[in-house]
Design a protein around this motif. Structure first.
Motif, PDB file in Angstrom:
ATOM      1  N   SER B  79      36.976  25.425  80.455  1.00 20.93           N
ATOM      2  CA  SER B  79      36.989  24.938  81.832  1.00 20.93           C
ATOM      3  C   SER B  79      38.391  25.135  82.421  1.00 20.93           C
ATOM      4  CB  SER B  79      36.615  23.456  81.809  1.00 20.93           C
ATOM      5  OG  SER B  79      37.386  22.811  80.801  1.00 20.93           O
ATOM      6  N   PRO B  80      38.602  24.818  83.722  1.00 19.73           N
ATOM      7  CA  PRO B  80      39.928  24.997  84.310  1.00 19.73           C
ATOM      8  C   PRO B  80      41.010  24.210  83.558  1.00 19.73           C
ATOM      9  CG  PRO B  80      38.305  24.645  86.045  1.00 19.73           C
ATOM     10  CD  PRO B  80      37.601  24.426  84.737  1.00 19.73           C
ATOM     11  N   THR B  81      42.252  24.728  83.618  1.00 18.41           N
ATOM     12  CA  THR B  81      43.363  24.168  82.842  1.00 18.41           C
ATOM     13  C   THR B  81      43.553  22.675  83.086  1.00 18.41           C
ATOM     14  OG1 THR B  81      44.500  26.294  82.812  1.00 18.41           O
ATOM     15  CG2 THR B  81      45.848  24.356  82.413  1.00 18.41           C
ATOM     16  N   ASN B  82      43.385  22.233  84.317  1.00 24.46           N
ATOM     17  CA  ASN B  82      43.677  20.824  84.612  1.00 24.46           C
ATOM     18  C   ASN B  82      42.696  19.855  83.956  1.00 24.46           C
ATOM     19  OD1 ASN B  82      41.456  21.178  86.208  1.00 24.46           O
ATOM     20  ND2 ASN B  82      42.573  21.045  88.169  1.00 24.46           N
ATOM     21  N   THR B  83      41.658  20.378  83.313  1.00 26.05           N
ATOM     22  CA  THR B  83      40.708  19.503  82.606  1.00 26.05           C
ATOM     23  C   THR B  83      40.920  19.512  81.088  1.00 26.05           C
ATOM     24  OG1 THR B  83      39.075  21.259  82.244  1.00 26.05           O
ATOM     25  CG2 THR B  83      38.943  20.073  84.341  1.00 26.05           C
ATOM     26  N   HIS B  84      41.737  20.464  80.585  1.00 24.13           N
ATOM     27  CA  HIS B  84      41.836  20.666  79.133  1.00 24.13           C
ATOM     28  C   HIS B  84      42.277  19.420  78.366  1.00 24.13           C
ATOM     29  CE1 HIS B  84      42.486  25.364  79.437  1.00 24.13           C
ATOM     30  NE2 HIS B  84      41.307  24.966  79.889  1.00 24.13           N
ATOM     31  N   ALA B  85      43.379  18.803  78.815  1.00 29.91           N
ATOM     32  CA  ALA B  85      43.989  17.737  78.011  1.00 29.91           C
ATOM     33  C   ALA B  85      43.008  16.565  77.821  1.00 29.91           C
ATOM     34  CB  ALA B  85      45.278  17.249  78.675  1.00 29.91           C
ATOM     35  N   GLN B  86      42.356  16.208  78.914  1.00 29.80           N
ATOM     36  CA  GLN B  86      41.402  15.102  78.834  1.00 29.80           C
ATOM     37  C   GLN B  86      40.252  15.443  77.882  1.00 29.80           C
ATOM     38  OE1 GLN B  86      41.526  12.105  79.905  1.00 29.80           O
ATOM     39  NE2 GLN B  86      39.417  11.525  79.364  1.00 29.80           N
ATOM     40  N   MET B  87      39.744  16.623  77.991  1.00 28.65           N
ATOM     41  CA  MET B  87      38.617  17.026  77.138  1.00 28.65           C
ATOM     42  C   MET B  87      39.034  17.112  75.676  1.00 28.65           C
ATOM     43  SD  MET B  87      36.809  19.927  79.454  1.00 28.65           S
ATOM     44  CE  MET B  87      35.976  19.517  80.987  1.00 28.65           C
ATOM     45  N   ILE B  88      40.244  17.584  75.430  1.00 31.36           N
ATOM     46  CA  ILE B  88      40.745  17.638  74.051  1.00 31.36           C
ATOM     47  C   ILE B  88      40.740  16.233  73.451  1.00 31.36           C
ATOM     48  CG2 ILE B  88      42.863  17.941  72.692  1.00 31.36           C
ATOM     49  CD1 ILE B  88      43.475  20.430  74.377  1.00 31.36           C
ATOM     50  N   LYS B  89      41.259  15.272  74.217  1.00 30.40           N
ATOM     51  CA  LYS B  89      41.294  13.894  73.720  1.00 30.40           C
ATOM     52  C   LYS B  89      39.896  13.387  73.386  1.00 30.40           C
ATOM     53  CE  LYS B  89      45.234  12.769  76.612  1.00 30.40           C
ATOM     54  NZ  LYS B  89      45.647  11.954  77.765  1.00 30.40           N
ATOM     55  N   GLU B  90      38.993  13.587  74.319  1.00 31.33           N
ATOM     56  CA  GLU B  90      37.623  13.109  74.107  1.00 31.33           C
ATOM     57  C   GLU B  90      36.973  13.799  72.923  1.00 31.33           C
ATOM     58  OE1 GLU B  90      35.204  13.054  77.663  1.00 31.33           O
ATOM     59  OE2 GLU B  90      36.959  12.565  78.905  1.00 31.33           O
ATOM     60  N   ALA B  91      37.188  15.097  72.790  1.00 25.61           N
ATOM     61  CA  ALA B  91      36.581  15.842  71.688  1.00 25.61           C
ATOM     62  C   ALA B  91      37.171  15.390  70.351  1.00 25.61           C
ATOM     63  CB  ALA B  91      36.799  17.344  71.890  1.00 25.61           C
ATOM     64  N   ALA B  92      38.493  15.193  70.337  1.00 25.78           N
ATOM     65  CA  ALA B  92      39.139  14.769  69.094  1.00 25.78           C
ATOM     66  C   ALA B  92      38.618  13.406  68.669  1.00 25.78           C
ATOM     67  CB  ALA B  92      40.659  14.730  69.278  1.00 25.78           C
TER      68      ALA B  92
END
Lengths: 348, 348, 348, 348
Positions: B79-92
């Motif tokens: 997805s777009p870069t500005n969504t990466h960090a949040q999604m990484i946290k949730e996935a982790a």
């Protein structure tokens, strides 16, 4: 009539699940508007798992099950050469389109008979001259065809394998000309757009005495005379220790077009000892990986659009006639004319 | 614990079905021991047919459905870069392994926070520096690592796009260093095996005034100083009219290793006017086609074998720190030191 | 006896001040231990100024003045081919060493007679096969000789002129084989270190009908069979529009060695249209500029040190025998054996 | 007035008969309309035999004898750098045209003073930037000048020596920038046709600690900013084990032009181990052999025709100003602007 059957999705069956049959299978499953429905092999038990993973519905020992299947629109014949002609006849009679590996047979007469039946039944037949679909060779062909080098004067083809096949294979191979140089005979016709009239062979057995033992050679220089006035030469070896060597050059009145081998990388290492780079791609599976994909894609497109094939039964037949003449030239030590063309009879 | 979940077949979900998400999907479906189970996109209706054809079972508008799916072992964040960090946290937190496109975020702090959470949950994170898996770049890396050119002294990276992105994209891109040169910063670290200490940028806006309008540059020469004593330079342009220009050279005490661009063919045409050959491959989709396949294959293998990744979250973080320093150097007109490394905290 | 005369400085006379005679003169004046004393030409008035500028003491219409000059140690025969044999005899009888341009004569018998006289008088004779001294060809020879490619299997020589000579010249040239391919016959022997046993020619007149008019061809593919078992092919054209095309490849049991053409620069220009570089060097004066210098340097060194020549009268004779057989093959349309070697008689 | 003296034959004197002085001498004796009349050297006894062989009439220990000789039209200054400025002044005052090896002096002020005197006396001064006359570099310059690559955006120069000079030489060399990179500064100006505004250096001592000992570096990356908006980079090393590495690339709005190194041969050897070719030409005497010839030929032609020089005193001065700024940048660790140009004062 045949045309009507190929409306939406083409159903394909493959006869022969050896290395080349499996290769075609893996390419076909990725193509749009194609369903690879069935595959046959006399040792079918070895490939059932692999076929399942690819989603192929039917596996069988008996190739006739594929030919008789009314849903199947086209068959790939990937079995040993001595079975091709018979299977082509049966498939044509069953109104299947046909992709057949080269050569069609070891006998020009047998090939001719098979092609007549193909013609009678109005099905399409593509022969597996995969090099016509290679990025490099195709661009040479296109460059000549577009007139960029003027009239072709000299054609040079280098075709060397990295290592000889096993003795067992050599024995049944049909010899250097039918087994290996046949690709080069087709390439000569493909890049010049002209028929070959005469052939002269200077051959030698320098790689392995086993070739001599079977009346074969492992090294050859083959001179060609073309209908359009051009002349050409093919050099073959069964063993280039540095890898598969596949080059062509067409020289004409306005210039020349030539290709080099493909290499795994473009890396150059410069040291006190010299400048080094990779050997060419090892063999045909590496060099022609993409060509095999395109070969099937083009075949399928021609079936779907009912358009002319890039590589027909007649192309297979002509290459066999040249191979036959080459063998005679080697035996007689003099140039030999190619048999009168019967191409007016065989139209793809 | 995480390890136990990946016994036989890995189940994958992809977040974001834009160009790059679809590319990964098509590569994943061909891999052994992988099932691409689900894909999400905010415009999911556009990709349902395509997903069906590939046999992807689940399609959804909501990425959380992928993260919450207990069967899924790993997610691709496309997805777009500005969504990466949040999604990484949730996935982790959901104990999924993660493949995330570059950059992880536009802020080194935000990236650092995300990576800490990845570490806490013991999942693996691979960042999408696809060039590490390119045949040419990988061989340069291996040649240096194997000591064939001795100690690296000078590293030169050329990285030029064939044409600039749309103005809309430029505005939100994070700038030349974060959007484009970030790959080159990673390449510099990858081929030398050393961290970057200092960066100096000479930038210009020569291609299109729109870059200047957004405070960005389109042309840059970036000097690097490495921890191991080597020095390096990257040159970037947003517009190389002859195609994607992607080269690297490492010069050392015992020699040098360099690559040229890949070209569609090896054809050379010689005429009265000169000798011509193809332009380089047009852009990253052509040049890195195989690299994307290998990138996923290696990621999957590392998950299956629980082995170290070729390209970690820390690699993404370090490249972002260099990009940040590069931006500061451009603004200040002088060399800037890279922030103190926090890599002791972040272990992949 | 002859040896005694060459103690300190060699005195040289040149017969024939056409293009090639002047070229040798300008190279000779720069060599150590050489004095270019005299030059003769039937139109000597045209070259007197040029000779003065070079410090050549004697200019004359009559070549016999050179041959009779007791101070002169060696003569360069650069007059038309039909005068070579007679001048060789006279020079040998006068105890001069001889450098003679190729071919020695248009008749193998006449050449043989001249060489016998050379042998009887114990003088040295070098034939002007300048390509043996070319940086590229020499390294191919050395690579083969040093065993780096194992036993030679296939030899390929490309030799194409940029444009045909004037009709006048063609008429008196001795034909493609004696005039042009003779260099390639020598190259074939030089790089393989083996004699040629048999030759087969496929020729055509595709460039200009004037060749046909004089019973000549302008395009040819020449197959060679070597004593050592190798086979080879030469391709010739009188007109390569992109420039002089001079390449050789030797393929053997352990690898291959090949050269490309020399180009005026290494410049590559990449634009939206493609990637361009220079055509090859235009013709032999550009391509073999340095080879001519080395050719004379080596000749002089061999005289001064009384060491074996790189290129002897017998080398000239053998190439003529192959040319003769090639002409017969073209006329008869079949392979022709090279005449029994008389090399035991002719020792340089 | 000066013009009148050069009617028919130019008489030349050379000051300094070291390696480079002798090289120029041997080139000059072959040129038309030139007489190399005299040569001076403080160890003249070592070169008398050599000078006699070349037909140089006068040899002397005292360079003033050359400057005072009323017959001599032009002098070559090939003595050590610290003598150049004084000799230039004396020669200019004696109305001699001047060829001076680079750099003119180790001090921009001293150079400026010398050039003012040259200007006052209306003589011509060419500085020995031999690379401007190299076949490859000249074609890059011409390609840019003819607009084939559009506006220059990025210039990249690689310049690496095969081995460092002796410690003795390093000490007195003026440092990497004045001794070695000065050629590259000139090349940057030559190929772009633009002045340099700013320079930034990242340097290192990686080859030999002796450089550090003398406050010098042996490895450098030099960033340049040009007046016309382009940016550039030079990379230097004192030791490229594979040979002299001399390349340039100019990238612009319509394409790029680049050169590769020259190699002694085009031979490629392919074996089981890989594909090998020659290292580049070893050093400047091999690489620039022809450039030195052309450099003198062009100088002489400009004198004979009173036409503008390709490479003037101002070109020498500008390169020294960049070298000076580069040294400061290295010491200060930040970019440095080039001193205000005084080129309006110095016109060649």
């Amino acid at each position: 009539m045949v045309k009507e059957t190929v409306k939406h999705t083409l159903k394909i069956g493959i006869i022969g699940a050896g290395r080349i049959g499996k290769l075609h299978a893996e390419n076909l499953v990725l193509l749009d508007k194609v369903e690879l429905k069935a595959i046959s092999d006399i040792y079918v038990e070895n490939v059932i798992d692999w076929a399942n993973k690819l989603g192929i519905k039917k596996t069988t020992k008996d190739y006739k099950e594929i030919i008789k299947d009314p849903e199947i629109n086209a068959v790939y014949i990937c079995s040993p050469t001595n079975t091709h002609a018979q299977m082509i006849k049966e498939a044509a009679e069953a109104k299947k389109h046909i992709f057949c590996e080269k050569p069609i047979s070891f006998s020009a007469e047998e090939t001719f008979e098979a092609l007549k039946i193909v013609e009678q039944h109005g099905v399409k037949l593509q022969v597996g001259f995969n090099r016509r679909f290679d990025h490099n060779f195709k661009k040479v062909h296109d460059t000549v065809k577009n007139g960029l080098i003027g009239d072709p004067h000299i054609v040079k083809i280098t075709s060397r394998d990295p290592e000889p096949p096993p003795a067992e294979y050599i024995k049944a191979s049909g010899g250097l000309f039918m087994d290996m140089a046949i690709h080069d005979f087709d390439m000569a016709r493909y890049v010049t757009g002209s028929e070959v009239e005469e052939v002269y062979v200077q051959g030698a057995s320098l790689v392995d005495p086993v070739f001599k033992q079977y009346g074969d050679v492992d090294t050859a220089i083959i001179t060609l005379k073309f209908e359009n006035g051009a002349i050409g030469v093919i050099d073959n070896s069964r063993k280039a220790v540095y890898g598969y060597d596949q080059r062509v050059e067409v020289f004409g009145s306005k210039g020349s077009v030539a290709i080099q081998n493909d290499h795994p990388t473009t890396v150059e290492i410069s040291t006190m000892q010299g400048v080094y780079r990779d050997k060419p791609q090892y063999f045909f599976l590496e060099r022609y990986k993409d060509a095999y994909v395109i070969e099937s894609r083009e075949f399928i497109q021609c079936l779907l659009q009912d358009s002319p094939l890039v590589c027909t039964g007649n192309d297979g037949y002509q290459a066999e006639l040249i191979a036959k003449a080459a063998k005679e030239s080697l035996q007689q030590g003099k140039p030999v004319k190619i048999e009168q063309f019967k191409s007016e009879i065989i139209k793809p």
